[in-house]
Write a protein that holds these residues in place. Sequence first.
Motif, short mmCIF file in Angstrom:
data_model
loop_
_atom_site.label_atom_id
_atom_site.label_comp_id
_atom_site.label_asym_id
_atom_site.label_seq_id
_atom_site.Cartn_x
_atom_site.Cartn_y
_atom_site.Cartn_z
N SER A 205 5.53 -14.43 -1.49
CA SER A 205 4.34 -14.47 -0.78
C SER A 205 4.34 -13.63 0.46
O SER A 205 4.93 -13.64 1.38
N ALA A 206 3.33 -12.58 0.28
CA ALA A 206 3.16 -11.64 1.23
C ALA A 206 2.61 -12.16 2.57
O ALA A 206 3.07 -11.68 3.53
N ARG A 207 1.92 -13.22 2.46
CA ARG A 207 1.48 -13.55 3.75
C ARG A 207 2.30 -14.55 4.61
O ARG A 207 2.62 -14.29 5.69
N ASN B 8 -8.04 -8.39 -4.44
CA ASN B 8 -7.78 -9.38 -3.86
C ASN B 8 -6.38 -10.06 -4.15
O ASN B 8 -6.34 -11.25 -3.48
N GLY C 212 -3.64 -9.41 -3.05
CA GLY C 212 -2.63 -9.36 -1.72
C GLY C 212 -1.95 -7.94 -1.62
O GLY C 212 -0.87 -8.05 -1.14
N LYS C 213 -2.42 -6.65 -2.19
CA LYS C 213 -1.71 -5.55 -2.13
C LYS C 213 -1.63 -5.11 -0.93
O LYS C 213 -0.64 -4.62 -0.62
N SER C 214 -2.82 -5.02 0.03
CA SER C 214 -2.73 -4.70 1.28
C SER C 214 -1.97 -5.51 2.26
O SER C 214 -1.27 -4.93 3.03
N THR C 215 -2.00 -6.74 2.06
CA THR C 215 -1.13 -7.64 2.74
C THR C 215 0.41 -7.49 2.52
O THR C 215 1.07 -7.27 3.74
N ASP D 71 2.88 -19.24 -2.55
CA ASP D 71 2.65 -20.33 -1.42
C ASP D 71 1.71 -21.36 -1.87
O ASP D 71 1.48 -22.58 -1.39
N LYS E 190 1.48 -14.94 -3.60
CA LYS E 190 0.85 -16.13 -3.22
C LYS E 190 1.49 -17.41 -3.79
O LYS E 190 0.86 -18.42 -4.34
N GLN F 172 -12.30 -5.97 -3.39
CA GLN F 172 -12.56 -4.58 -3.23
C GLN F 172 -12.63 -4.16 -1.76
O GLN F 172 -13.48 -3.05 -1.39
N THR F 173 -11.69 -4.63 -1.13
CA THR F 173 -11.62 -4.10 0.18
C THR F 173 -11.11 -2.69 0.45
O THR F 173 -11.73 -1.80 1.08
N THR F 174 -9.90 -2.45 -0.10
CA THR F 174 -9.65 -1.17 -0.17
C THR F 174 -10.08 -0.03 -0.90
O THR F 174 -10.54 -0.72 -2.15
#
Length: 303
Positions: free
Chosen positions: A159-161, A27, A29-32, A132, A130, A50-52
């Motif tokens: 900030s990846a987002r 969580n 922000g690796k995938s973001t 931000d 993150k 644990q999404t990926t």
Amino acid sequence: MDSPLLMPEDVPEGHRCGYVALAGQPNVGKSTLLNALIGQKLSIVTRKPQTTRHRIPAMLSADDHQIIFLDTPGIVAPRYGLHRAMMHAVRDAVADADLLVLIADASRGVPDTPGMDIVQGRPALLALNKMDLIRREDALPLAEAWLALGDFDEVVPISARKGTNLDILLDTILKRLPIGPPLYPKDMISDRPERFFVAEIIREKVFRLYRQEIPYSTEVRIVHFEEREHEKDFVSAEIVLTADTQKGILIGKRGHALKRLGTAARKDIEAFLGRSVYLDLHVKVRSDWRNRPAFLRSFGYRA
Ligand SMILES: Nc1nc2c(ncn2[C@@H]2O[C@H](COP(=O)(O)OP(=O)(O)OP(=O)(O)O)[C@@H](O)[C@H]2O)c(=O)[nH]1
Ligand SMILES: [Mg+2]
């Protein structure tokens, strides 16, 4: 010759190419970050940890470089077979990489168990993500605390987002990659097939629409995937759960929940493929699949 791969004489002098593993706790922000770096939504993103679950390659190519980013599952202490397979994916990606980028969530401070053992003895950068979410003046002390923990070449606050400092991160990465020709055609975005990403999109919707153990008990398998000339493409997928009690929840009263899942998934699959799709979903129960090597292997895990 219409091979899209460049011939050696066409490769510009000083061309760089290498594998870059993006790793870290769940969580962060690796995938973001992966998606922001390649400028396309490829790896699924949710608010849940644990999404990926796999190693997901994504290529960023330009005239003078090709970076193969490897998104990875968040590092956890394994509690079941699926977790162990996920941690294999992390270790394999890190072992194959020319450079490791450890991603951390700046808003969490410096965690007690930062999973630093994967950094040991390898070239590594820290991307403090993150930014931000924290105050500007807190950034420097935080970067210093992280530097004291591990032997990072550099710490880059990002900030990846919001897309902040990603150009700096890219330059920092690129400088450290070996000189060499591209390993993939320059217009190729991943070596995972479309059907993998289609299954992932469906899984993303399960993560977003259901609570508690459902997302963690769900696997998605594409059973049939057919491009059709004069009709919509046909995709048939199985949603596999670990227990009968979950089936009713997933389907919902009069099938409403499953319908909502199907609609949300279909929209994103169509955007991803750039084609209209007929999506057919089936729900199955395979008890305790997360601990059964044969199932794990059939779902594409190393178990
Ligand atoms: N505020 C803020 N949120 C972010 C940033 N980057 C990612 N997020 C959010 O953090 C959550 C997790 O993002 P993911 O990209 O799925 O994180 P991950 O590290 O890939 O997670 P796992 O695959 O579960 O290990 C999502 O809600 C993202 O929108 C950022 O720079 N700022
Ligand atoms: Mg992820």
